[in-house]
Write an enzyme that holds these catalytic residues in place. Structure first.
Site, mmCIF file in Angstrom:
data_model
loop_
_atom_site.group_PDB
_atom_site.id
_atom_site.type_symbol
_atom_site.label_atom_id
_atom_site.label_comp_id
_atom_site.label_asym_id
_atom_site.label_seq_id
_atom_site.Cartn_x
_atom_site.Cartn_y
_atom_site.Cartn_z
ATOM 1 N N CYS A 111 -0.204 -9.354 1.625
ATOM 2 C CA CYS A 111 0.111 -8.863 2.973
ATOM 3 C C CYS A 111 1.053 -9.782 3.737
ATOM 4 O O CYS A 111 1.652 -9.365 4.739
ATOM 5 C CB CYS A 111 -1.179 -8.660 3.768
ATOM 6 S SG CYS A 111 -2.390 -7.609 2.935
ATOM 7 N N HIS A 247 0.634 -8.101 11.112
ATOM 8 C CA HIS A 247 0.214 -7.281 9.978
ATOM 9 C C HIS A 247 -0.791 -6.232 10.432
ATOM 10 O O HIS A 247 -1.750 -6.538 11.153
ATOM 11 C CB HIS A 247 -0.386 -8.181 8.897
ATOM 12 C CG HIS A 247 -1.080 -7.447 7.798
ATOM 13 N ND1 HIS A 247 -0.566 -6.322 7.197
ATOM 14 C CD2 HIS A 247 -2.278 -7.678 7.188
ATOM 15 C CE1 HIS A 247 -1.402 -5.888 6.269
ATOM 16 N NE2 HIS A 247 -2.447 -6.700 6.247
ATOM 17 N N ASN A 277 -3.183 0.274 6.275
ATOM 18 C CA ASN A 277 -2.827 -1.063 5.812
ATOM 19 C C ASN A 277 -1.976 -0.941 4.557
ATOM 20 O O ASN A 277 -2.486 -0.620 3.482
ATOM 21 C CB ASN A 277 -4.099 -1.865 5.531
ATOM 22 C CG ASN A 277 -3.807 -3.288 5.064
ATOM 23 O OD1 ASN A 277 -2.691 -3.625 4.701
ATOM 24 N ND2 ASN A 277 -4.835 -4.123 5.060
#
Length: 321
Positions: A111, A247, A277
């Protein structure tokens, strides 16, 4: 010279999966998912791949920048879900867009990947090694998620974001990256295990595992500390930053970071309610969203922040132009 973003693009799969649909395949509900994550729907690849989404995002970024693929001398793709072990996704993108003059390779920081890749490009440009680059974050997480596990299948999604970057006088101001491999067990997916005539047992493929509680605590503390650290180093405060592109893992995480650092939520745009996500794709997809909405203005100071498997974290201070 520093890395300066001059164009962005993104690509999401056509298939939209709602929380209501997920409630038909696992024990969950729209209220359960949205109240814990902030996610209401996400995009899932059917015909799309990591390379095809990366390619489309790249084409849109090049169009936004007014740059030809032949002008690129570097392509980096940040992904942990490449379609092939070899060749790299970046090489596939290079071929697809005709970037015949570019060096191409992948990196994997999960990520945090886009921030890591952009930092790498900035370092190259400071040395004068490259002058025009394409940075992509892309994932097809739906292929590594256990669709019987409600703790993960409701969170992760697919998509790609891209940025065209040139060497210029302004752009990246400072970066701070980090890793803690001792906590790698909190999010992991096994790759192919040893397979040869001397290995007696063949095991089935493993899916993504995540200890949500540990990841939550890590993300809030480490990201907050990293943001404060880079601001302190540059003699800035939260009030000096116009936009925080964090994020898109979980709305509660970003809200907790905001409370810790006393950041007004209006400075933290979010799209995870309809994107989910997307790991390495998260920050560049959000960046493309805010660019196309005209949220960023010349002279704005922006924080990019990624955090995730590894465990890794990356924070970048950037001046928008």
């Amino acid at each position: 010279m520093r890395a300066q973003i001059i164009g962005t693009g993104s690509c999401l799969p056509e298939k939209v999966v709602t929380n209501d649909f997920l409630s038909t395949i696992v024990d969950t509900s729209d209220d359960w998912i949205s109240s814990r994550t902030g996610i209401r729907s996400r995009h899932v690849a059917v015909d799309e791949t990591t390379a095809s989404m990366s390619t489309e995002a790249a084409k849109r970024a090049l169009e936004s920048a007014g740059v030809s693929a032949e002008d690129l001398d570097l392509i980096i793709v940040a992904t942990c879900t490449a379609d092939t072990l070899v060749p790299s996704t970046a090489c596939l993108v290079q071929d697809n867009i005709g970037a015949v003059n570019a060096t191409a390779f992948d990196i994997n920081a999960a990520c945090s990947g886009f921030v890591f890749a952009l930092n790498m490009v900035d370092a190259y440009m400071q040395t004068g090694m490259y002058k025009m680059a394409l940075v992509i974050g892309a994932e097809t997480l739906s292929r590594i998620v256990d669709w019987n596990d409600r703790s993960t299948c409701v969170i992760f999604a697919d998509g790609a974001g891209a940025a065209v970057v040139r060497a210029a006088e302004t752009g990246v101001i400072a970066s701070s990256l980090g890793s803690d491999g001792s906590k790698g067990w909190t999010i992991y997916v096994k790759s192919r295990e040893n397979y040869n005539p001397f290995v007696p047992e063949k095991k089935p493929m493993d899916f993504l595992f995540m200890d949500g509680g540990e990841v939550f605590k890590f993300a809030v503390k480490q990201t907050s500390d990293a943001i404060k650290g880079i601001l302190d180093k540059e003699g800035l405060t939260v009030e000096d930053i116009d936009c925080f592109l964090l994020h898109q893992a979980n709305a509660r995480i970003n809200q907790s970071i905001a409370r810790r650092l006393k950041i007004p939520m209006e400075k933290i745009p979010m799209n995870l309610d309809h994107v989910g996500n997307t790991s390495g794709g998260s920050v560049p997809i959000l960046l493309d969203d805010v660019c196309r909405q005209g949220i960023l203005k010349p002279g704005d100071r922006v924080i990019f922040a990624g955090f995730g498997a590894g465990l890794t974290w990356g924070v970048m201070l950037y001046e928008w132009t």
